[in-house]
Motif scaffolding. Sequence first.
Motif, PDB file in Angstrom:
ATOM      1  N   LYS A  65      47.845 -55.664   4.585  1.00  0.00           N
ATOM      2  CA  LYS A  65      47.544 -55.055   5.889  1.00  0.00           C
ATOM      3  C   LYS A  65      48.817 -54.620   6.601  1.00  0.00           C
ATOM      4  CE  LYS A  65      45.033 -55.948  10.188  1.00  0.00           C
ATOM      5  NZ  LYS A  65      44.222 -56.938  10.965  1.00  0.00           N
ATOM      6  N   ALA A  66      49.885 -55.415   6.442  1.00  0.00           N
ATOM      7  CA  ALA A  66      51.136 -55.116   7.143  1.00  0.00           C
ATOM      8  C   ALA A  66      51.904 -53.969   6.494  1.00  0.00           C
ATOM      9  CB  ALA A  66      52.018 -56.370   7.179  1.00  0.00           C
ATOM     10  N   ALA A  67      51.759 -53.812   5.179  1.00  0.00           N
ATOM     11  CA  ALA A  67      52.514 -52.761   4.477  1.00  0.00           C
ATOM     12  C   ALA A  67      51.629 -52.059   3.464  1.00  0.00           C
ATOM     13  CB  ALA A  67      53.740 -53.361   3.799  1.00  0.00           C
ATOM     14  N   PRO A  68      50.581 -51.390   3.914  1.00  0.00           N
ATOM     15  CA  PRO A  68      49.613 -50.806   2.974  1.00  0.00           C
ATOM     16  C   PRO A  68      50.187 -49.712   2.095  1.00  0.00           C
ATOM     17  CG  PRO A  68      49.233 -50.021   5.207  1.00  0.00           C
ATOM     18  CD  PRO A  68      50.252 -51.113   5.316  1.00  0.00           C
ATOM     19  N   ASN A  69      51.295 -49.128   2.508  1.00  0.00           N
ATOM     20  CA  ASN A  69      51.885 -48.070   1.683  1.00  0.00           C
ATOM     21  C   ASN A  69      52.849 -48.604   0.635  1.00  0.00           C
ATOM     22  OD1 ASN A  69      53.821 -48.863   3.546  1.00  0.00           O
ATOM     23  ND2 ASN A  69      54.755 -46.824   3.681  1.00  0.00           N
ATOM     24  N   GLY A  82      34.191 -69.882  -8.504  1.00  0.00           N
ATOM     25  CA  GLY A  82      33.962 -68.783  -7.563  1.00  0.00           C
ATOM     26  C   GLY A  82      35.161 -68.354  -6.755  1.00  0.00           C
ATOM     27  N   LYS A  83      36.364 -68.787  -7.110  1.00  0.00           N
ATOM     28  CA  LYS A  83      37.557 -68.388  -6.367  1.00  0.00           C
ATOM     29  C   LYS A  83      38.074 -67.049  -6.894  1.00  0.00           C
ATOM     30  CE  LYS A  83      39.059 -73.142  -5.401  1.00  0.00           C
ATOM     31  NZ  LYS A  83      38.129 -73.873  -6.275  1.00  0.00           N
ATOM     32  N   ALA A  84      38.579 -66.228  -5.980  1.00  0.00           N
ATOM     33  CA  ALA A  84      39.041 -64.899  -6.332  1.00  0.00           C
ATOM     34  C   ALA A  84      40.318 -64.961  -7.158  1.00  0.00           C
ATOM     35  CB  ALA A  84      39.287 -64.085  -5.064  1.00  0.00           C
ATOM     36  N   LEU A  85      40.418 -64.038  -8.105  1.00  0.00           N
ATOM     37  CA  LEU A  85      41.629 -63.859  -8.900  1.00  0.00           C
ATOM     38  C   LEU A  85      42.182 -62.471  -8.582  1.00  0.00           C
ATOM     39  CD1 LEU A  85      40.336 -65.274 -12.296  1.00  0.00           C
ATOM     40  CD2 LEU A  85      42.008 -66.363 -10.806  1.00  0.00           C
ATOM     41  N   ASP A  86      43.350 -62.449  -7.969  1.00  0.00           N
ATOM     42  CA  ASP A  86      43.938 -61.203  -7.501  1.00  0.00           C
ATOM     43  C   ASP A  86      45.302 -60.971  -8.126  1.00  0.00           C
ATOM     44  OD1 ASP A  86      41.798 -60.883  -5.713  1.00  0.00           O
ATOM     45  OD2 ASP A  86      42.833 -62.001  -4.137  1.00  0.00           O
ATOM     46  N   HIS A  87      45.722 -59.726  -8.143  1.00  0.00           N
ATOM     47  CA  HIS A  87      47.120 -59.397  -8.398  1.00  0.00           C
ATOM     48  C   HIS A  87      47.540 -58.300  -7.437  1.00  0.00           C
ATOM     49  CE1 HIS A  87      44.925 -56.683 -11.211  1.00  0.00           C
ATOM     50  NE2 HIS A  87      45.918 -55.810 -10.981  1.00  0.00           N
ATOM     51  N   LEU A  88      48.815 -58.337  -7.062  1.00  0.00           N
ATOM     52  CA  LEU A  88      49.365 -57.376  -6.132  1.00  0.00           C
ATOM     53  C   LEU A  88      50.281 -56.424  -6.877  1.00  0.00           C
ATOM     54  CD1 LEU A  88      49.671 -60.456  -4.782  1.00  0.00           C
ATOM     55  CD2 LEU A  88      50.445 -59.150  -2.828  1.00  0.00           C
ATOM     56  N   ALA A  89      50.262 -55.163  -6.508  1.00  0.00           N
ATOM     57  CA  ALA A  89      51.233 -54.189  -6.990  1.00  0.00           C
ATOM     58  C   ALA A  89      52.135 -53.822  -5.828  1.00  0.00           C
ATOM     59  CB  ALA A  89      50.542 -52.954  -7.543  1.00  0.00           C
ATOM     60  N   ILE A  90      53.440 -53.993  -6.010  1.00  0.00           N
ATOM     61  CA  ILE A  90      54.418 -53.724  -4.948  1.00  0.00           C
ATOM     62  C   ILE A  90      55.391 -52.671  -5.449  1.00  0.00           C
ATOM     63  CG2 ILE A  90      56.258 -54.720  -3.525  1.00  0.00           C
ATOM     64  CD1 ILE A  90      54.811 -57.394  -3.701  1.00  0.00           C
ATOM     65  N   GLY A  91      55.667 -51.685  -4.624  1.00  0.00           N
ATOM     66  CA  GLY A  91      56.601 -50.632  -4.986  1.00  0.00           C
ATOM     67  C   GLY A  91      56.900 -49.758  -3.787  1.00  0.00           C
ATOM     68  N   SER A  92      57.629 -48.693  -4.012  1.00  0.00           N
ATOM     69  CA  SER A  92      57.925 -47.734  -2.948  1.00  0.00           C
ATOM     70  C   SER A  92      56.641 -47.020  -2.548  1.00  0.00           C
ATOM     71  CB  SER A  92      58.950 -46.721  -3.435  1.00  0.00           C
ATOM     72  OG  SER A  92      58.386 -45.918  -4.466  1.00  0.00           O
ATOM     73  N   PRO A  93      56.608 -46.436  -1.349  1.00  0.00           N
ATOM     74  CA  PRO A  93      55.409 -45.676  -0.955  1.00  0.00           C
ATOM     75  C   PRO A  93      55.037 -44.606  -1.974  1.00  0.00           C
ATOM     76  CG  PRO A  93      56.830 -46.022   0.952  1.00  0.00           C
ATOM     77  CD  PRO A  93      57.598 -46.510  -0.250  1.00  0.00           C
ATOM     78  N   GLU A  94      56.056 -43.967  -2.562  1.00  0.00           N
ATOM     79  CA  GLU A  94      55.789 -42.918  -3.545  1.00  0.00           C
ATOM     80  C   GLU A  94      55.117 -43.502  -4.792  1.00  0.00           C
ATOM     81  OE1 GLU A  94      58.873 -41.842  -0.738  1.00  0.00           O
ATOM     82  OE2 GLU A  94      58.731 -43.528  -2.151  1.00  0.00           O
ATOM     83  N   ILE A  96      53.430 -46.449  -5.017  1.00  0.00           N
ATOM     84  CA  ILE A  96      52.104 -47.014  -4.705  1.00  0.00           C
ATOM     85  C   ILE A  96      51.079 -45.888  -4.568  1.00  0.00           C
ATOM     86  CG2 ILE A  96      50.777 -48.283  -2.971  1.00  0.00           C
ATOM     87  CD1 ILE A  96      52.580 -50.014  -4.762  1.00  0.00           C
ATOM     88  N   ALA A  97      51.505 -44.757  -4.069  1.00  0.00           N
ATOM     89  CA  ALA A  97      50.579 -43.634  -3.899  1.00  0.00           C
ATOM     90  C   ALA A  97      50.118 -43.071  -5.233  1.00  0.00           C
ATOM     91  CB  ALA A  97      51.239 -42.534  -3.069  1.00  0.00           C
ATOM     92  N   ARG A  98      50.890 -43.293  -6.295  1.00  0.00           N
ATOM     93  CA  ARG A  98      50.513 -42.728  -7.598  1.00  0.00           C
ATOM     94  C   ARG A  98      50.251 -43.802  -8.656  1.00  0.00           C
ATOM     95  NH1 ARG A  98      55.383 -40.836 -11.161  1.00  0.00           N
ATOM     96  NH2 ARG A  98      57.091 -42.167 -10.476  1.00  0.00           N
ATOM     97  N   LEU A 168      62.080 -51.291  -5.778  1.00  0.00           N
ATOM     98  CA  LEU A 168      60.913 -50.558  -5.281  1.00  0.00           C
ATOM     99  C   LEU A 168      60.919 -49.110  -5.755  1.00  0.00           C
ATOM    100  CD1 LEU A 168      60.630 -51.885  -1.613  1.00  0.00           C
ATOM    101  CD2 LEU A 168      59.504 -52.726  -3.670  1.00  0.00           C
ATOM    102  N   LYS A 169      62.121 -48.547  -5.912  1.00  0.00           N
ATOM    103  CA  LYS A 169      62.228 -47.159  -6.357  1.00  0.00           C
ATOM    104  C   LYS A 169      61.960 -47.019  -7.851  1.00  0.00           C
ATOM    105  CE  LYS A 169      65.594 -43.366  -6.757  1.00  0.00           C
ATOM    106  NZ  LYS A 169      66.988 -42.937  -6.508  1.00  0.00           N
ATOM    107  N   ASN A 170      62.504 -47.924  -8.650  1.00  0.00           N
ATOM    108  CA  ASN A 170      62.492 -47.759 -10.102  1.00  0.00           C
ATOM    109  C   ASN A 170      61.486 -48.640 -10.836  1.00  0.00           C
ATOM    110  OD1 ASN A 170      64.623 -45.751 -10.669  1.00  0.00           O
ATOM    111  ND2 ASN A 170      65.917 -47.223  -9.596  1.00  0.00           N
ATOM    112  N   SER A 171      60.735 -49.411 -10.113  1.00  0.00           N
ATOM    113  CA  SER A 171      59.754 -50.266 -10.772  1.00  0.00           C
ATOM    114  C   SER A 171      58.536 -50.460  -9.891  1.00  0.00           C
ATOM    115  CB  SER A 171      60.361 -51.632 -11.127  1.00  0.00           C
ATOM    116  OG  SER A 171      60.665 -52.361  -9.951  1.00  0.00           O
TER     117      SER A 171
END
Length: 895
Positions: A65-69, A82-94, A96-98, A168-171
């Motif tokens: 929510k704080a950094a959606p881009n 019944g517990k959720a299994l999540d993974h996060l993808a973190i990167g530059s806005p560019e 994450i957009a693609r 964030l730029k290269n990975s």
Amino acid sequence: MKISFCFFLFVLSLSSSALAQNFEYFPGAKYDAAIPTLKQIVGHEVGERITFHHEMEKYVQALEKAAPNRVKLFRHGETWEGKALDHLAIGSPENIARLDEIKAGMRKLADPRLISKSEADRLTASMPALVWLAYSVHGNEISSTDAALMTAYHLLAAQGDSLVDNALKNSVIVIDPMQNPDGRDRFINYFRQNVGRWPSEDISSAEHNETWPAGRTNHYLFDMNRDWFAQTQIETQGRAKAYLEWFPLVFVDLHEMGTNSSYYFAPQALPLNPNMPKFQIEWFTKFGRNNAKWFDKFRFDYFTREGYDAFYPGYGEGWPTFHGSIGMTYEQASVRGLVARRDDETVMHYRDSVQHHFISSLSTIENTANNRESLLKYFYEYRRTAVEEGKNEVVKEYIIAPGNDARKADRFAAMLMNNGIEVKRAEAAFTNAKARDYYEDKLESRQFPAGTYIVSLAQPAKRLLKTLMDKKTEQDKEFIDEQRKRLNNRQRDEFYDVTAWSLPLLWDVTAYTAEAESKGQFTLLKDRPNYPGSVKGAKANLAYLLPWNSQASAMALADLFRQDIRVHSADKGFTLGGNNYPRGSLLIKVKDNPADLHERLQKVAATYGVDIYSTDDSWVDGGINLGSSNVQYLKKPRVALAYNTPTSTNSVGWVRYLIEQKYGYPVTTIRTEQLGFADLSKYNVLILPEGSRGGYSQMLNAARLRDWIANGGTLITIGEASAWAADEKVGLLATKLEKRKKADTKPAEAKTDASKPPVQPEEASRAVDKAIEPEDEFPSNTPGAIARLSVNQEHWLGFGYGETTNTIVESNRIFTPLKLDKGVNVARYLPEGKMLLSGLMWEDAQAQLPGKSFLMYSRIGGGHVIAFAEEPNYRAFLDGLNLMVMNAVFFGPGH
């Protein structure tokens, strides 16, 4: 009560806050106040308390929510609880957009057959590098999840940090923060229940030592770090599916180890799996060197090349490795709480263990980003050369024929597909000119029917395929020589896991290797095979028949039992209406069953892929009649399972999962200590899993159990529980564990003839070694090898089997066969030379185990004792023995 509990947590928070106050995980870092800290969301600092699953969920959602881009949250499954299994993808806005474009690009690189070299070059020049960090697959290895949260926070909040900016730029960094929520919450609940006002440094204190079953395993008590290729657990299934969507270049599985250790990272110890190419192995050192640089900077101790090997393909590091990732395990010394005093008199806080994993995570991210293009090119080459290697292998493909259980072959094909392996199905009969049965060394032309599966090695997943399918995977000679030396000195061996896992052997499917490429009408499967079973014939007025020829038949029987449908079983075969019905086949009479029996059976047939045959004519063409005394009414099993100490958590979980989830039948777990006084008349099947012989002796009343058996109970024992049943003081099984047989040695003769050669130094040394061997000892332990068994097909425990099947041997137990007047040896190890199929078994065991009992049956009054020498449900991937276990459960009460 609510006020006092909150006050307790407040006091605990104050004491641990003092430990975490002003602690800098990355000294000098400046953080963006717009990104929330863990404390702002859940009330405690990183490392101050051990974070629950619901707190982790709340925090990662707050980060998104704080950094959606710059961060996107994905759901890849949920746990049994019944517990959720999540993974996060973190990167530059560019980036994450693609993300969809990036994932599509990785899937293209993963199959070089679909793109040109120029297209591959374009992708490697333009795409970020994907790194996947997986935390806390063992729930009581606690520090890695909080390290995951600190890593995510640092990547999103750090300001003026060149490492983060470059990453964030290269990975794109994929963070799987909690692989085993059920186990982790189990541990945290235990810890909070047992910790005092101040956390204790003493690792002997209760808060540091969990009670059964502990938090390592998931709900079904599986070690999910061994489940990657078997994918029996829903958590693993979701994670493997997500992996195949991303194809990360680097995959790290972060763990914990003993409190008195330091930190481990790659390069790995021997043995190394021979299917890893040299150009992949070199990357382990590159990542290790970068980790070492950071650990030296922070003055953290570490070690490499010891303890943790890269041989077994079911590890969290292993399975991704054979897909082409740089797969690595990281191990941190565990606090198992908030603070621990080590043997070297240093005090380690929880925050320390979190920081170590945090720094290794950042180091891995840095090295991935710095080597972005090199890693992308490496991955493309890994998958490209896999195809080329497959074309040049002597074995061109694996062939899985329907055999006597076509539905098992279907499930086997589906399992390979779940592993990201390409499978083709023959739409018509075909011939392969150079096919070799897995159990014979004869290469010849063979014909195969429609429905046969063909798995070519000329595919991008070739190295994983070969690792899983080859009959044997050799270990480094240097390693084996060292283990032999340790064996001779009676030292503990260094095998970290099993030495054999060949899937065709574990599943006991009809399999072949082929040295020629098959030609015919083949379809590349996109969807998992699903045979639509049906009721053959019109609505019956007399009966329905279900052949007992597959595991699906047992699944169908479980459903019939749950519906309270009356079922009979034939102890001898017969022929009716032109169909052959083998021993064990089921007879469902219309009389005394529900009026809608036909409709119910139609649903059962469709659900489990079985064919059920209706008949209004009981006249048989051969074999027994349907009214014969060899046709048994099957009483509905009422199954109890010994639970808690002294049982093995894994063994309990494996058998419970098998019966409840795979075969769909209810099991009641009863604490072993209660079995001494519980009303066992409510049950007609009792399972004693692998466990402690001494513990069973303390908790069970053998005389009371004997009376229950005599009154019609079926006792099923596994491993050490079978050894307990065979103890003379228990007297439930007329066998015994054998001691090691010593090789015959002749005493040295006096040498009086000078012309005779003198005793050589090697002979003298061997004589001395022989003289100091223990007089009385058990055989050498077998570290997980696959052995072949002969099966008594006339006994109801052997119904549904051919002449032989396979098991895993992972012990030094050798049971003397039952005498003919004491019972039946339903399954025995084949003779020497034919018994050992795969893996390592020391020579003394190879000589002594052949002909000995694996499955023993003894009758006591109106009931049965059924004893397995080894674990028949091993990791729930020893699929070939499923039916033997279900025969015991489903047929025992009816005999």
